[in-house]
Design a protein around this motif. Sequence first.
Motif, PDB file in Angstrom:
ATOM      1  N   LYS A 196      10.853  98.459  94.804  1.00 21.15           N
ATOM      2  CA  LYS A 196       9.840  99.616  94.979  1.00 21.15           C
ATOM      3  C   LYS A 196       9.500  99.827  93.614  1.00 21.15           C
ATOM      4  O   LYS A 196      10.303  99.445  92.621  1.00 21.15           O
ATOM      5  CB  LYS A 196      10.466 100.842  95.580  1.00 21.15           C
ATOM      6  CG  LYS A 196      11.625 101.497  94.792  1.00 21.15           C
ATOM      7  CD  LYS A 196      12.283 102.576  95.438  1.00 21.15           C
ATOM      8  CE  LYS A 196      13.287 103.231  94.779  1.00 21.15           C
ATOM      9  NZ  LYS A 196      14.530 102.316  94.348  1.00 21.15           N
ATOM     10  N   PRO A 197       8.316 100.377  93.427  1.00 22.62           N
ATOM     11  CA  PRO A 197       7.857 100.480  92.123  1.00 22.62           C
ATOM     12  C   PRO A 197       8.875 101.138  91.171  1.00 22.62           C
ATOM     13  O   PRO A 197       9.787 101.956  91.423  1.00 22.62           O
ATOM     14  CB  PRO A 197       6.337 101.648  92.186  1.00 22.62           C
ATOM     15  CG  PRO A 197       6.337 101.193  93.484  1.00 22.62           C
ATOM     16  CD  PRO A 197       7.224 100.939  94.135  1.00 22.62           C
ATOM     17  N   GLY A 198       8.994 100.873  89.954  1.00 16.92           N
ATOM     18  CA  GLY A 198       9.959 101.166  88.825  1.00 16.92           C
ATOM     19  C   GLY A 198      11.118 100.371  88.743  1.00 16.92           C
ATOM     20  O   GLY A 198      12.061 100.811  87.921  1.00 16.92           O
ATOM     21  N   ASP A 199      11.498  99.728  89.933  1.00 16.44           N
ATOM     22  CA  ASP A 199      12.719  98.936  89.869  1.00 16.44           C
ATOM     23  C   ASP A 199      12.914  97.878  88.892  1.00 16.44           C
ATOM     24  O   ASP A 199      11.863  97.523  88.352  1.00 16.44           O
ATOM     25  CB  ASP A 199      12.821  98.117  91.360  1.00 16.44           C
ATOM     26  CG  ASP A 199      13.517  99.192  92.524  1.00 16.44           C
ATOM     27  OD1 ASP A 199      13.922 100.293  91.936  1.00 16.44           O
ATOM     28  OD2 ASP A 199      13.442  98.840  93.614  1.00 16.44           O
ATOM     29  N   LEU A 200      14.136  97.342  88.418  1.00 16.39           N
ATOM     30  CA  LEU A 200      14.319  96.592  87.639  1.00 16.39           C
ATOM     31  C   LEU A 200      14.723  95.168  88.120  1.00 16.39           C
ATOM     32  O   LEU A 200      15.444  95.020  89.146  1.00 16.39           O
ATOM     33  CB  LEU A 200      15.587  96.787  86.672  1.00 16.39           C
ATOM     34  CG  LEU A 200      15.939  95.815  85.646  1.00 16.39           C
ATOM     35  CD1 LEU A 200      15.058  96.124  84.367  1.00 16.39           C
ATOM     36  CD2 LEU A 200      17.204  96.571  85.166  1.00 16.39           C
ATOM     37  N   VAL A 201      13.928  94.156  87.799  1.00 23.08           N
ATOM     38  CA  VAL A 201      14.012  92.689  88.311  1.00 23.08           C
ATOM     39  C   VAL A 201      14.696  91.729  87.306  1.00 23.08           C
ATOM     40  O   VAL A 201      13.895  91.818  85.984  1.00 23.08           O
ATOM     41  CB  VAL A 201      12.794  92.367  88.957  1.00 23.08           C
ATOM     42  CG1 VAL A 201      13.024  90.677  89.410  1.00 23.08           C
ATOM     43  CG2 VAL A 201      12.310  93.307  90.240  1.00 23.08           C
ATOM     44  N   VAL A 202      15.554  91.036  87.396  1.00 24.16           N
ATOM     45  CA  VAL A 202      15.787  89.930  86.601  1.00 24.16           C
ATOM     46  C   VAL A 202      15.257  88.769  86.561  1.00 24.16           C
ATOM     47  O   VAL A 202      15.043  88.237  87.550  1.00 24.16           O
ATOM     48  CB  VAL A 202      17.467  89.702  86.575  1.00 24.16           C
ATOM     49  CG1 VAL A 202      18.100  89.030  85.410  1.00 24.16           C
ATOM     50  CG2 VAL A 202      18.356  90.935  86.485  1.00 24.16           C
ATOM     51  N   VAL A 203      14.731  88.269  85.566  1.00 29.80           N
ATOM     52  CA  VAL A 203      14.140  87.035  85.281  1.00 29.80           C
ATOM     53  C   VAL A 203      14.639  86.105  84.134  1.00 29.80           C
ATOM     54  O   VAL A 203      15.605  86.695  83.519  1.00 29.80           O
ATOM     55  CB  VAL A 203      12.560  86.989  84.933  1.00 29.80           C
ATOM     56  CG1 VAL A 203      11.993  88.019  86.120  1.00 29.80           C
ATOM     57  CG2 VAL A 203      12.181  87.698  83.934  1.00 29.80           C
ATOM     58  N   GLU A 204      14.333  84.836  84.336  1.00 33.46           N
ATOM     59  CA  GLU A 204      15.006  83.927  83.293  1.00 33.46           C
ATOM     60  C   GLU A 204      14.347  84.124  81.965  1.00 33.46           C
ATOM     61  O   GLU A 204      13.290  84.727  82.089  1.00 33.46           O
ATOM     62  CB  GLU A 204      14.744  82.336  83.564  1.00 33.46           C
ATOM     63  CG  GLU A 204      15.613  82.213  85.049  1.00 33.46           C
ATOM     64  CD  GLU A 204      14.774  81.160  86.082  1.00 33.46           C
ATOM     65  OE1 GLU A 204      15.507  80.458  86.645  1.00 33.46           O
ATOM     66  OE2 GLU A 204      13.639  81.338  86.160  1.00 33.46           O
ATOM     67  N   SER A 205      14.955  83.437  80.996  1.00 38.05           N
ATOM     68  CA  SER A 205      14.242  83.806  79.688  1.00 38.05           C
ATOM     69  C   SER A 205      14.224  82.059  78.904  1.00 38.05           C
ATOM     70  O   SER A 205      15.054  81.644  78.478  1.00 38.05           O
ATOM     71  CB  SER A 205      15.158  84.436  78.833  1.00 38.05           C
ATOM     72  OG  SER A 205      14.431  84.793  77.439  1.00 38.05           O
ATOM     73  N   PRO A 206      12.971  81.585  79.057  1.00 39.81           N
ATOM     74  CA  PRO A 206      11.525  82.042  79.582  1.00 39.81           C
ATOM     75  C   PRO A 206      11.503  81.926  81.031  1.00 39.81           C
ATOM     76  O   PRO A 206      12.368  81.366  81.610  1.00 39.81           O
ATOM     77  CB  PRO A 206      10.708  80.978  78.694  1.00 39.81           C
ATOM     78  CG  PRO A 206      11.474  79.701  78.705  1.00 39.81           C
ATOM     79  CD  PRO A 206      12.798  80.288  78.518  1.00 39.81           C
ATOM     80  N   THR A 207      10.358  82.673  81.487  1.00 40.42           N
ATOM     81  CA  THR A 207      10.143  82.602  83.091  1.00 40.42           C
ATOM     82  C   THR A 207       8.768  82.139  83.240  1.00 40.42           C
ATOM     83  O   THR A 207       8.087  82.287  82.288  1.00 40.42           O
ATOM     84  CB  THR A 207      10.507  83.876  83.456  1.00 40.42           C
ATOM     85  OG1 THR A 207      10.778  83.781  84.866  1.00 40.42           O
ATOM     86  CG2 THR A 207       9.347  84.771  83.273  1.00 40.42           C
ATOM     87  N   PHE A 208       8.384  81.766  84.425  1.00 39.21           N
ATOM     88  CA  PHE A 208       7.304  81.357  85.063  1.00 39.21           C
ATOM     89  C   PHE A 208       6.345  82.687  84.839  1.00 39.21           C
ATOM     90  O   PHE A 208       6.663  83.731  85.556  1.00 39.21           O
ATOM     91  CB  PHE A 208       7.159  80.790  86.275  1.00 39.21           C
ATOM     92  CG  PHE A 208       5.913  80.417  86.943  1.00 39.21           C
ATOM     93  CD1 PHE A 208       5.149  79.841  86.069  1.00 39.21           C
ATOM     94  CD2 PHE A 208       5.650  80.516  88.218  1.00 39.21           C
ATOM     95  CE1 PHE A 208       3.918  79.280  86.296  1.00 39.21           C
ATOM     96  CE2 PHE A 208       4.519  79.875  88.634  1.00 39.21           C
ATOM     97  CZ  PHE A 208       3.406  79.519  88.029  1.00 39.21           C
ATOM     98  N   TYR A 209       4.974  82.609  84.321  1.00 42.15           N
ATOM     99  CA  TYR A 209       4.078  83.479  84.225  1.00 42.15           C
ATOM    100  C   TYR A 209       3.654  84.091  85.438  1.00 42.15           C
ATOM    101  O   TYR A 209       3.459  85.235  85.722  1.00 42.15           O
ATOM    102  CB  TYR A 209       3.100  83.285  83.272  1.00 42.15           C
ATOM    103  CG  TYR A 209       2.210  82.025  83.634  1.00 42.15           C
ATOM    104  CD1 TYR A 209       1.325  82.040  84.839  1.00 42.15           C
ATOM    105  CD2 TYR A 209       2.474  80.791  82.957  1.00 42.15           C
ATOM    106  CE1 TYR A 209       0.765  80.930  85.222  1.00 42.15           C
ATOM    107  CE2 TYR A 209       1.701  79.839  83.222  1.00 42.15           C
ATOM    108  CZ  TYR A 209       0.864  79.751  84.559  1.00 42.15           C
ATOM    109  OH  TYR A 209       0.158  78.440  84.694  1.00 42.15           O
TER     110      TYR A 209
END
Length: 474
Positions: A196-209
């Motif tokens: 939901k809006p405001g949530d935290l999502v983990v992505v890789e570093s770097p990640t696909f745009y």
Amino acid sequence: MKNTQIKRYQQLAEELAEGIQAGVLRPGERLPSVRQTCVQRGMSPSTVFQAYGQLESRGLVEARARSGFYVRAGRRAPRAVPQAAQPRDEATPVAVSELVYALLDSTRDTDVIPLGSAFPASHLFPFDALARSGARAMRRLPATRITGALTAGDEGLRQALRRRYALHGVPMAENEPIITNGAMEALNLCLQAVTKPGDLVVVESPTFYAALHALERLHLNAVEVATDPRDGVDVDALGELLSRQKVAACWFMPSFQNPLGALMPPARKQALVELLAHHRVPLIEDDVYGELHAGARRPPPAKAFDRDGWVLHCSSFSKCLAPGYRVGWAAAGRFAPTVERLKMMSSLATALPPQLAVAEYLAQGGYDRHLRGLREALAAQQQRALRLVERHFPTGTRVTRPLGGYFLWLELPPPVDALALHHRAREHAISTAPGVLFSADRRFTHHLRLNVGHPGDARFDGALRRLGELAQGV
């Protein structure tokens, strides 16, 4: 997290590397076959393939089609692999869309050499055969089915996908997969289903745009996790992050990650899935490059290790068979009913003719033959590109050696500004994808992603030479 299988393949790779460097294994000499090594050392084929793959990624050996692995004749030491990023452990609001649109608009121009594009060369795909398959399927189609398309997709195509995944040891439930308008719709629906809006999502570093685009659209915050250029997400670092922050989901690309090309070993994928299940955090798995492996076997997706339905697996035919047909799918585990409902509320259903064309093509039995040719062409072109990078790019340039896919990730010497290099290259009708596109906080200022999936393009060698020369002067 420690793992004995990782230790075994790394130990074998190190022993062979020492033999190569000591001259015991000479340039041009064939390594023992996978079968021989399995018997001699009591190892599984997957462990030996991982060891040989790591040697290949380090530039010490090369794979020759239907022949085996050979020690490379190394005239010079191969370029070092880029260093793993050390991202800040804090949430970042995402605002990258304008930058991405501005920088990648040039890839639509056919006169520009597409080192910055997201797709391989169009001549690699069987468009004529797909067109014939589509015509046959449509001639047999009752008119009532055209207006009665189901939200979940054509059942024939869904069955074909379930059979194919089962052959790779990935069972799917009857309500999986859900056919979507390409993988991006699948990924976006899955993201909506678990956040939901405001949530935290983990992505890789770097990640696909495109992942950053999706987070920006849904008003989500990103936090990056350390990602190794060869082996993917650092599971230990992720575990520490999960213990400190409330995370709604992870969006990862475990096989041939864009832009790094990293491939998480099976044991690391399993550890990742088990960790996230323990924390009850959904994993959105982007697996669009899974079929583009350079090794003998398709690497298992993270979905293969999912026992509790926390993996929302997404893929498509866009990168391996049918660009432009927009046929993707989501196998969303416990979230499948929510994803199907969101699909119905947004686009209702996926166009039926492309689904039928792909299903008919699969039924004809030529898909795996096409994939073998595609993989060989991409692997050979990657080696060609690596040789050009070694010859023409500035001293200190680091480059990945992926075991599949068609991207290279370059870490240029720190004085080089990759964004400035992008603009200079554009003046020479060359597109690139600068590293600032691949992070919410626009780091990776001296990094580039290069698309090398264009075998047969006579402009390719000259473009890489010119880009290396331009990098010398930026």
